[in-house]
Design a protein around this motif. Structure first.
Motif, short mmCIF file in Angstrom:
data_model
loop_
_atom_site.label_atom_id
_atom_site.label_comp_id
_atom_site.label_asym_id
_atom_site.label_seq_id
_atom_site.Cartn_x
_atom_site.Cartn_y
_atom_site.Cartn_z
N HIS A 183 37.55 39.97 48.78
CA HIS A 183 37.96 38.95 47.82
C HIS A 183 36.91 38.83 46.73
O HIS A 183 36.04 37.96 46.79
CB HIS A 183 38.13 37.61 48.55
CG HIS A 183 38.99 36.65 47.79
ND1 HIS A 183 38.82 36.41 46.45
CD2 HIS A 183 40.03 35.88 48.19
CE1 HIS A 183 39.72 35.53 46.05
NE2 HIS A 183 40.47 35.20 47.09
N PRO A 184 36.98 39.73 45.74
CA PRO A 184 35.91 39.76 44.73
C PRO A 184 35.76 38.45 43.96
O PRO A 184 34.64 38.07 43.62
CB PRO A 184 36.32 40.92 43.81
CG PRO A 184 37.73 41.22 44.13
CD PRO A 184 37.98 40.77 45.53
N GLN A 185 36.87 37.75 43.72
CA GLN A 185 36.76 36.49 42.98
C GLN A 185 35.88 35.50 43.74
O GLN A 185 35.01 34.85 43.15
CB GLN A 185 38.15 35.87 42.75
CG GLN A 185 38.92 36.46 41.59
CD GLN A 185 39.63 37.75 41.96
OE1 GLN A 185 39.65 38.16 43.12
NE2 GLN A 185 40.20 38.42 40.97
N TYR A 237 38.47 45.04 39.44
CA TYR A 237 38.11 43.63 39.41
C TYR A 237 38.01 43.16 37.97
O TYR A 237 37.27 43.71 37.16
CB TYR A 237 36.79 43.39 40.13
CG TYR A 237 36.34 41.95 40.02
CD1 TYR A 237 37.16 40.92 40.46
CD2 TYR A 237 35.13 41.62 39.44
CE1 TYR A 237 36.78 39.62 40.33
CE2 TYR A 237 34.73 40.31 39.32
CZ TYR A 237 35.56 39.31 39.77
OH TYR A 237 35.19 38.00 39.63
N CYS A 248 33.00 41.80 48.42
CA CYS A 248 33.57 42.34 47.18
C CYS A 248 34.85 43.12 47.47
O CYS A 248 35.76 43.15 46.65
CB CYS A 248 32.58 43.24 46.47
SG CYS A 248 31.21 42.33 45.80
N LYS A 307 37.99 50.13 34.22
CA LYS A 307 39.12 49.65 35.01
C LYS A 307 40.25 50.69 35.07
O LYS A 307 41.43 50.35 35.01
CB LYS A 307 39.67 48.34 34.43
CG LYS A 307 38.58 47.29 34.26
CD LYS A 307 39.12 45.90 34.35
CE LYS A 307 38.06 44.86 34.01
NZ LYS A 307 36.72 45.19 34.51
N ALA A 333 41.01 44.06 48.70
CA ALA A 333 41.01 44.20 47.25
C ALA A 333 40.85 45.66 46.81
O ALA A 333 40.66 45.95 45.64
CB ALA A 333 39.90 43.37 46.64
N ASP A 338 32.35 36.54 43.57
CA ASP A 338 31.81 36.26 42.24
C ASP A 338 31.44 34.78 42.11
O ASP A 338 30.37 34.42 41.62
CB ASP A 338 32.83 36.66 41.18
CG ASP A 338 32.18 36.80 39.81
OD1 ASP A 338 31.00 36.43 39.68
OD2 ASP A 338 32.85 37.28 38.88
N VAL A 364 29.73 41.31 41.23
CA VAL A 364 30.71 42.23 41.83
C VAL A 364 30.55 43.63 41.26
O VAL A 364 30.56 44.62 42.00
CB VAL A 364 32.14 41.71 41.59
CG1 VAL A 364 33.15 42.71 42.13
CG2 VAL A 364 32.33 40.37 42.25
N LYS A 416 37.14 39.91 35.79
CA LYS A 416 36.54 38.58 35.87
C LYS A 416 37.48 37.50 35.36
O LYS A 416 37.51 36.39 35.86
CB LYS A 416 35.25 38.54 35.04
CG LYS A 416 34.03 38.84 35.86
CD LYS A 416 32.77 38.56 35.08
CE LYS A 416 31.60 38.99 35.91
NZ LYS A 416 30.34 38.48 35.51
N GLY A 468 35.54 47.86 47.47
CA GLY A 468 36.77 47.67 46.72
C GLY A 468 37.18 48.85 45.85
O GLY A 468 38.16 48.76 45.13
N GLN A 509 29.86 47.04 43.39
CA GLN A 509 30.79 48.17 43.40
C GLN A 509 30.09 49.45 42.97
O GLN A 509 30.33 50.51 43.53
CB GLN A 509 32.00 47.85 42.53
CG GLN A 509 32.83 46.72 43.14
CD GLN A 509 34.14 46.47 42.44
OE1 GLN A 509 34.24 46.65 41.23
NE2 GLN A 509 35.13 46.03 43.19
#
Lengths: 317, 364
Positions: A184-186, A312, A181, A92, A307, A189, A195, A314, A32, A199
C-alpha cells in the motif's frame, strides 16, 4: 550412493542461480515493481563478468578472480536494472513493456559487443574455480560429499544471500518499508516513507542479484558464454511465484526446479533414469507445468504484493 | 468544428510518440555503430536505412516475406491488448501452430489441392488451443495471464521439440530439424512471384492482410468487438453492464493464440526452406510480435505498417555484415524503440488527462 551425491551436486549448480535471481525478483516485486527483465539482467551480468574472466584468464585464476567477477556481475546487473527503475518509477511506464525491451536488448548487446571484442559471440573462459573438496569439511561422511565436494564458493554465497534476505526483509526497518511500498504505497508515503526511493532500492537489489545469478549460472555448467542464460530468468520468475514471494519457500521451489533441471541435463548418465527411456524434454517441461498447477490453486487468494505493477502516483486518490 | 480538430490531434498523437521513439532508437543505433567502428559507421547506418532496397523489387518482396509472420504475431499481441490482456505467449503459440502446419504438411500427403489450407487450419487450431489456456486460467482462477503465458511458451517449445524429435517421419536426424513439408502443403504464390521475382514472398502475405482486415472489422464494427474492448477498459463495469466477461477473456485469448499459431503456419509453409529447429530457444518471431504491436499502438493498421518497418530494418541489417557489424544492431535499435515507446504511452496519457481536465473545467 555415488549417484545420489552426483545428482545432489548437479542440483546445486542449477538451484543457486535460480535462488539468487528469484530472491532478486522478490525484492523488486515486494517494492511494487514487476521485474520481468530478470532474464535480460542475468544475460548482462553474465556477459560482463565472463568477459572479465576471458581477458584476465592468463594472469589470474582461482577464487580471487571469481570474487572480482562476482562483483562485476553484481555491479553490471545493478546498473542495467537502473533502466528498468527509471522507466517504472520516474516515467510510470508499463513495467512489462519496459522489461520486455530490456530482455530484447541484453542478448543483442552481448552478441554485438562480443563479436567486436573476440570476433565470435561465444566468450570462452577457463574454469579454475571448482573446489574438489573443502579442507576438513569435505571428509565428513555423508555431509561431506553432499555439501563440501565438487562445489563452488558461489553455492555458499547463495545460502549466505538467502539468510541475509530473510534478515533484511523481516528484521530491518528497510525491509518493513519495502514491503509496505509493495502492499500500500499511499499508506507508506503518508507514514513518511519515500516510495520512489524504496522502489529504486528494490529494483537495484534485484538487478545486482540477477547479474550475479547470470554468472553463477554460467560458471559451473559451461566453459563459454553464448549470449543467453537459456530462459533461467523466466524460470526464476516461476520460482518466485511458486515460492509465493517468501524467501524460504523460494528456496524450496528453486531446489525442486533445480532437481528437475539437473535430471534433464544428466539423466543419461544415471542408469536408473536412462532405463526409463523418458525424453529429457519431459523433465524440462515439468517445472513449468508444476508452476501452472500451483498458480491455479494459489491465485484466488494470491500472496502477490497488492500494489505490484501499478505505477505509484503521489497525486492519485 | 473544434471537436473534429481535437479528434484529429488525438489520432496524430500516438503517431508522433511512435515516430519520436523510432528516431531515438535509430540515433542510439547510430551511436553504437559510431562507438564500435567510427570509420564504417556512416555506410553501415546507410545499409540499415536503405539496404532492403538494394535488389529492387526482389528486396521489397523479401521485406514482405519477413513481415508476414511478425505481422501476425504482432496482430495477436495487439488484439489481446485491445481486450486488456498482455499476450506474451506468442512464442509458444507460434511454435505450436507451426508444428500443426508441419504435421499436416508432412503426414497428410493425400489431401491434394486443399493440403495447404488444411495445414493452415491446423496451425490456427493449435494456436487457439495454446492461447486459450492462459485465458481460461485468467477467467476462472484469476491467474496472471503474463506468467501463465510464459509457462505455456516453454511447455510448447519443449513439447514440440519432444514430438518432432521422437516422431521418425517428421525428424531430419542430420540437421536436427523437422523434415520439409510436401510440395502441396506450400502456400501458393498467388501471383506475387511475378511482381517480386526471385524473392520468397508468397500468398501468406495476402492471407496476413486478410486477417488484418478481419480483426479490424471485428474490433470496430461488431458488438462482440465492442464487448472485448469494454472488458479491456474495465472488467467490473462490463460485468455490471451484462457482458459475459469470462467468455470475452477466453475467446479473446483463443483468437490471439489462433493468429499467433497462423503466423507459425505461414512461416513454415512458405516454401522458403524454413524448418522447425530442435533447439531449446523460444521462437524470436513471437517476441518480435510484441515490438510490432507496441510500435503500431495495437491498432491493426498500425501493426501492418510497423511490421513492414521492422522487416525493412531487418532486411537492411543483413547488409551490415559487409561493414563487419553484426545484425544484432537491429535488435538493439528495436529494443531501444520499444523502451522509449513505453515512455510515450505515459506522455500520451498525461496529455489526454490534461485535455480532459481542461474540458471538464469549461463545464458550468
Amino acid at each position: 550412493m555415488n549417484v545420489i551425491y552426483f545428482i545432489f551436486q548437479q542440483t546445486m549448480f542449477f538451484t543457486i542461480p535460480l535462488l539468487l535471481v528469484a530472491l532478486g525478483g522478490m525484492f523488486s516485486e515486494r517494492s511494487g515493481i514487476i521485474n520481468i527483465a530478470l532474464e535480460g539482467i542475468m544475460t548482462m551480468g553474465a556477459f560482463t563478468s565472463v568477459v572479465f574472466l576471458n581477458r584476465t584468464g592468463g594472469v589470474m585464476g582461482g577464487q580471487g578472480q571469481l570474487l572480482i567477477a562476482i562483483c562485476i556481475a553484481m555491479a553490471t546487473g545493478a546498473l542495467f536494472s537502473l533502466l528498468h527503475a527509471y522507466a517504472s518509477v520516474n516515467m510510470k511506464a508499463d513495467q512489462v513493456i519496459s522489461g520486455t525491451a530490456l530482455n530484447m536488448l541484453a542478448p543483442a548487446f552481448a552478441i554485438f559487443i562480443g563479436r567486436i571484442l573476440n570476433g565470435v559471440q561465444q566468450v570462452q573462459f577457463n574454469n579454475t574455480f571448482r573446489i574438489e573438496s573443502v579442507p576438513v569439511l569435505g571428509s565428513i561422511p555423508l555431509l561431506g560429499p553432499l555439501f563440501f565436494q565438487n562445489t563452488y564458493i558461489t553455492t555458499y554465497l547463495g545460502f549466505l544471500i538467502l539468510a541475509l534476505s530473510i534478515l533484511v526483509l523481516y528484521r530491518t526497518r528497510f525491509g518493513l518499508r519495502l514491503r509496505a511500498c509493495g502492499e500500500h504505497p499511499q499508506a507508506a508515503d503518508s507514514a513518511g516513507v519515500n516510495v520512489y526511493r524504496m522502489q529504486y532500492c528494490g529494483v537495484i537489489i534485484s538487478g545486482a542479484l540477477s547479474g550475479l545469478g547470470g554468472l553463477v549460472f554460467v560458471v559451473p555448467t559451461s566453459t563459454n558464454f553464448n549470449a543467453t542464460v537459456s530462459g533461467y530468468g523466466f524460470l526464476a520468475l516461476a520460482v518466485l511465484i511458486f515460492g509465493q514471494w517468501k524467501p524460504i519457500k523460494i528456496l524450496y521451489a528453486s531446489l525442486f526446479f533445480g532437481l528437475m533441471k539437473a535430471i534433464a541435463a544428466a539423466y543419461s548418465g544415471i542408469p536408473f533414469l536412462n532405463n526409463l527411456g523418458i525424453s529429457s524434454n519431459l523433465y524440462k517441461m515439468i517445472p513449468y507445468i508444476a508452476t501452472l498447477i500451483v498458480l491455479i490453486f494459489t491465485s484466488k487468494n494470491s500472496q502477490a504484493p497488492r500494489a505490484e505493477g501499478i505505477p505509484y502516483d503521489k497525486g492519485a486518490r | 468544428m473544434e471537436d473534429k480538430k481535437q479528434r484529429g490531434q488525438r489520432s496524430l498523437l500516438p503517431l508522433l510518440s511512435s515516430i519520436s521513439a523510432i528516431v531515438v532508437g535509430l540515433l542510439i543505433g547510430f551511436l553504437v555503430l559510431l562507438c564500435s567502428n567510427a570509420s564504417q559507421a556512416i555506410p553501415g547506418f546507410g545499409a540499415i536505412l536503405t539496404g532492403a532496397l538494394t535488389h529492387g523489387m526482389k528486396g521489397v518482396g523479401q521485406v514482405f516475406y519477413y513481415a508476414t509472420p511478425i505481422m501476425m504475431t504482432g496482430l495477436s499481441v495487439g488484439f489481446a491488448f485491445q481486450s486488456g490482456l498482455f499476450n506474451i505467449g506468442t512464442p509458444g503459440q507460434f511454435i505450436v501452430g507451426g508444428f500443426g502446419a508441419c504435421y499436416v504438411g508432412i503426414m497428410m500427403k493425400s489431401l491434394g489441392g486443399v493440403h495447404w489450407i488444411v495445414a493452415l487450419f491446423a496451425s490456427i487450431l493449435l494456436g487457439a488451443l495454446w492461447g486459450c489456456v492462459p485465458g481460461i486460467l485468467k477467467a476462472f482462477f484469476n491467474v496472471n495471464e503474463v506468467i501463465a503465458a510464459i509457462m505455456m511458451n516453454y511447455i510448447g517449445m519443449y513439447g514440440v521439440n519432444w514430438i518432432v524429435k521422437s516422431y521418425k517421419p517428421m525428424f531430419n536426424n542430420l540437421r536436427n530439424e523437422s523434415n520439409p513439408v510436401a510440395a502441396t502443403a506450400n502456400i501458393p504464390k498467388m501471383g506475387l512471384d511475378k511482381i517480386f521475382p526471385g524473392s520468397s514472398v508468397n500468398g501468406g502475405f495476402l492471407i496476413g492482410i486478410i486477417f488484418i482486415v478481419l480483426i479490424y472489422l471485428l474490433l470496430n464494427k461488431t458488438t462482440f468487438g465492442y464487448e472485448l474492448k469494454a472488458v479491456g477498459h474495465n472488467r467490473d463495469a462490463s460485468k455490471y453492464a451484462g457482458i459475459n466477461e469470462k467468455k470475452s477473456i477466453i475467446v479473446s485469448m483463443a483468437i490471439a493464440g489462433a493468429i499467433a499459431g497462423l503466423a507459425g503456419g505461414l512461416l513454415y509453409l512458405a516454401g522458403s526452406g524454413k524448418h522447425i529447429e530442435v533447439v531449446d530457444v523460444l521462437a524470436s518471431e513471437g517476441f518480435t510480435g510484441i515490438s510490432v504491436a507496441l510500435l503500431g499502438f495495437n491498432n491493426p493498421i498500425g501493426i501492418f505498417v510497423s511490421s513492414i518497418f521492422i522487416a525493412y530494418l531487418t532486411a537492411g541489417g543483413f547488409y551490415l555484415q559487409l561493414y563487419e557489424f553484426s545484425v544484432e544492431i537491429i535488435d538493439i535499435i528495436v529494443a531501444v524503440i520499444i523502451y522509449f515507446s513505453a515512455f510515450s504511452l505515459v506522455v500520451r496519457l498525461i496529455l489526454a488527462r490534461l485535455r480532459q481536465g481542461r474540458k471538464g473545467g469549461n463545464k458550468p
